[in-house]
Scaffold this active site. Structure first.
Site, PDB file in Angstrom:
ATOM      1  N   LYS A  85       0.811  -1.204   0.000  1.00 37.83           N
ATOM      2  CA  LYS A  85       0.000   0.000   0.000  1.00 37.83           C
ATOM      3  C   LYS A  85       0.847   1.257   0.000  1.00 37.83           C
ATOM      4  CE  LYS A  85      -2.215  -2.103   3.610  1.00 37.83           C
ATOM      5  NZ  LYS A  85      -2.994  -2.203   4.846  1.00 37.83           N
ATOM      6  N   GLY A  86       2.120   1.078   0.256  1.00 40.54           N
ATOM      7  CA  GLY A  86       3.009   2.215   0.497  1.00 40.54           C
ATOM      8  C   GLY A  86       3.133   3.235  -0.610  1.00 40.54           C
ATOM      9  N   ASP A 102      14.617  -0.834  -0.137  1.00 44.76           N
ATOM     10  CA  ASP A 102      15.494  -1.114   0.990  1.00 44.76           C
ATOM     11  C   ASP A 102      16.480  -2.203   0.556  1.00 44.76           C
ATOM     12  OD1 ASP A 102      16.377  -1.050   3.643  1.00 44.76           O
ATOM     13  OD2 ASP A 102      14.893  -2.492   4.321  1.00 44.76           O
ATOM     14  N   GLU A 114       7.166   2.573  -6.562  1.00 44.00           N
ATOM     15  CA  GLU A 114       7.427   2.047  -5.222  1.00 44.00           C
ATOM     16  C   GLU A 114       7.660   3.195  -4.241  1.00 44.00           C
ATOM     17  OE1 GLU A 114       6.930   0.048  -3.102  1.00 44.00           O
ATOM     18  OE2 GLU A 114       8.416  -1.547  -2.928  1.00 44.00           O
ATOM     19  N   ASP A 115       7.338   2.948  -2.983  1.00 43.78           N
ATOM     20  CA  ASP A 115       7.564   3.961  -1.951  1.00 43.78           C
ATOM     21  C   ASP A 115       9.035   4.057  -1.574  1.00 43.78           C
ATOM     22  OD1 ASP A 115       7.586   1.433  -0.769  1.00 43.78           O
ATOM     23  OD2 ASP A 115       6.133   1.900   0.792  1.00 43.78           O
ATOM     24  N   LYS A 154      17.281   3.409  -0.026  1.00 40.24           N
ATOM     25  CA  LYS A 154      18.295   3.282   1.031  1.00 40.24           C
ATOM     26  C   LYS A 154      19.420   2.433   0.446  1.00 40.24           C
ATOM     27  CE  LYS A 154      15.110   2.691   4.900  1.00 40.24           C
ATOM     28  NZ  LYS A 154      14.709   1.714   5.939  1.00 40.24           N
ATOM     29  N   ARG A 158       0.872   6.390   7.742  1.00 42.18           N
ATOM     30  CA  ARG A 158       0.901   6.471   6.278  1.00 42.18           C
ATOM     31  C   ARG A 158       0.444   7.833   5.767  1.00 42.18           C
ATOM     32  NH1 ARG A 158       1.767   1.386   3.912  1.00 42.18           N
ATOM     33  NH2 ARG A 158       0.833  -0.379   4.991  1.00 42.18           N
ATOM     34  N   ASP A 204       4.549   3.162   6.359  1.00 40.26           N
ATOM     35  CA  ASP A 204       3.963   2.895   7.670  1.00 40.26           C
ATOM     36  C   ASP A 204       4.933   2.268   8.643  1.00 40.26           C
ATOM     37  OD1 ASP A 204       4.007   0.317   6.245  1.00 40.26           O
ATOM     38  OD2 ASP A 204       2.858  -0.410   7.968  1.00 40.26           O
ATOM     39  N   PHE A 213      14.682   4.156   9.692  1.00 40.64           N
ATOM     40  CA  PHE A 213      13.325   3.682   9.437  1.00 40.64           C
ATOM     41  C   PHE A 213      12.410   4.890   9.315  1.00 40.64           C
ATOM     42  CE2 PHE A 213       9.192   1.844   9.972  1.00 40.64           C
ATOM     43  CZ  PHE A 213       9.304   0.721   9.175  1.00 40.64           C
ATOM     44  N   VAL A 214      11.832   5.052   8.132  1.00 43.11           N
ATOM     45  CA  VAL A 214      11.036   6.252   7.859  1.00 43.11           C
ATOM     46  C   VAL A 214       9.550   5.929   7.722  1.00 43.11           C
ATOM     47  CG1 VAL A 214      12.865   7.659   6.850  1.00 43.11           C
ATOM     48  CG2 VAL A 214      11.650   6.029   5.402  1.00 43.11           C
TER      49      VAL A 214
HETATM   50  P1  IMP Z   1      12.782  -4.347   0.313  1.00 46.25           P
HETATM   51  O1  IMP Z   1      12.122  -5.533  -0.293  1.00 46.25           O
HETATM   52  O2  IMP Z   1      13.733  -4.738   1.405  1.00 46.25           O
HETATM   53  O3  IMP Z   1      13.447  -3.445  -0.692  1.00 46.25           O
HETATM   54  O4  IMP Z   1      11.676  -3.546   1.085  1.00 46.25           O
HETATM   55  C1  IMP Z   1      10.823  -2.697   0.444  1.00 46.25           C
HETATM   56  C2  IMP Z   1       9.554  -2.516   1.234  1.00 46.25           C
HETATM   57  O5  IMP Z   1       9.797  -2.516   2.629  1.00 46.25           O
HETATM   58  C3  IMP Z   1       8.943  -1.176   0.922  1.00 46.25           C
HETATM   59  O6  IMP Z   1       7.991  -1.313  -0.080  1.00 46.25           O
HETATM   60  C4  IMP Z   1       8.326  -0.776   2.235  1.00 46.25           C
HETATM   61  O7  IMP Z   1       7.003  -1.229   2.284  1.00 46.25           O
HETATM   62  C5  IMP Z   1       9.118  -1.489   3.291  1.00 46.25           C
HETATM   63  N1  IMP Z   1      10.121  -0.598   3.919  1.00 46.25           N
HETATM   64  C6  IMP Z   1      11.454  -0.611   3.764  1.00 46.25           C
HETATM   65  N2  IMP Z   1      12.062   0.330   4.485  1.00 46.25           N
HETATM   66  C7  IMP Z   1      11.059   0.979   5.128  1.00 46.25           C
HETATM   67  C8  IMP Z   1      11.047   2.096   6.037  1.00 46.25           C
HETATM   68  O8  IMP Z   1      12.058   2.713   6.394  1.00 46.25           O
HETATM   69  N3  IMP Z   1       9.820   2.473   6.480  1.00 46.25           N
HETATM   70  C9  IMP Z   1       8.664   1.847   6.119  1.00 46.25           C
HETATM   71  N4  IMP Z   1       8.641   0.817   5.275  1.00 46.25           N
HETATM   72  C10 IMP Z   1       9.827   0.377   4.789  1.00 46.25           C
HETATM   73 MG    MG Z   2       5.928  -1.420   0.188  1.00 44.34          MG
END
Ligand code: IMP
Ligand code: MG
Length: 170
Positions: free
Chosen positions: A40-41, A99, A95-96, A127, A161, A155, A148-149
């Site tokens: 949902k981000g 990470d 994408e939001d 990040k 959110r 969220d 962590f944002v």
């Molecule tokens: P990844 O698969 O590790 O790249 O994670 C991506 C997903 O993790 C994003 O779509 C977010 O929903 C969540 N996420 C990663 N870092 C944060 C953060 O700092 N705050 C909130 N959600 C995060």
């Molecule tokens: Mg997400």
């Protein structure tokens, strides 16, 4: 859980999103775009992005998740697929935040199987220090440190959110 500090304020965010919207319109001149938001981000970023585009864009959503609380679980699940066919279309995944890159790597490969003509990635935040998967990201709003944002769609256990800025939790 401590208090929330502002990392990127509303006007800085909106200005950067306007720039990205213009850049995308320039890069896709004469072409039709489908924006696929990852739920949902991405919802708030995606609507701001779409509102700043003059041409008509198609909107679709996919629900994919790898997160529980503040840590990635490593496996990605598709909870809800896109609604319309993207075959032969120009797709931009929205994408939001990226990470580790696991979610997007998975979603990218998943959507490629549906034979779009092209597929690119736009993310509001990145990040880079946390990246585990090698991933080519076409448009990035802001690169941030390993914090962590929350806010602007992001969220912490479904909270915050709707904050109109990006904040971080001490
Ligand atoms: P990844 O698969 O590790 O790249 O994670 C991506 C997903 O993790 C994003 O779509 C977010 O929903 C969540 N996420 C990663 N870092 C944060 C953060 O700092 N705050 C909130 N959600 C995060
Ligand atoms: Mg997400």
């Amino acid at each position: 859980m401590g208090e929330i500090n502002v990392l990127i304020n509303k006007s800085k965010l909106e200005k950067r999103i306007q720039e990205i919207a213009k850049q995308i319109e320039k890069d896709y001149e004469g072409k039709e775009i489908v924006l696929v938001g990852i739920l949902k981000g991405s919802v708030i970023f995606m609507s701001e992005l779409a509102k700043n585009m003059k041409k008509s864009v198609e909107l679709d959503f996919i629900d994919a998740s790898s997160y529980k609380g503040t840590e990635s679980t490593g496996t990605v699940k598709i909870n809800k697929d896109i609604r319309n066919s993207i075959e032969g279309k120009e797709v931009i995944i929205v994408e939001d935040i990226i990470d580790t890159g696991r979610t997007l790597t998975y979603v990218l490969e998943y959507l490629k199987q549906k034979n779009p003509n092209s597929i690119k990635i736009v993310t509001m935040l990145s990040k880079p220090s946390r990246r585990v998967m090698e991933l080519n990201v076409d448009y990035i709003g802001f690169s941030i440190d390993d914090k962590f944002v929350v806010g602007y769609g992001l969220d912490y256990n479904e909270k915050y959110r709707n904050l109109p800025y990006i904040g971080y939790i001490e």
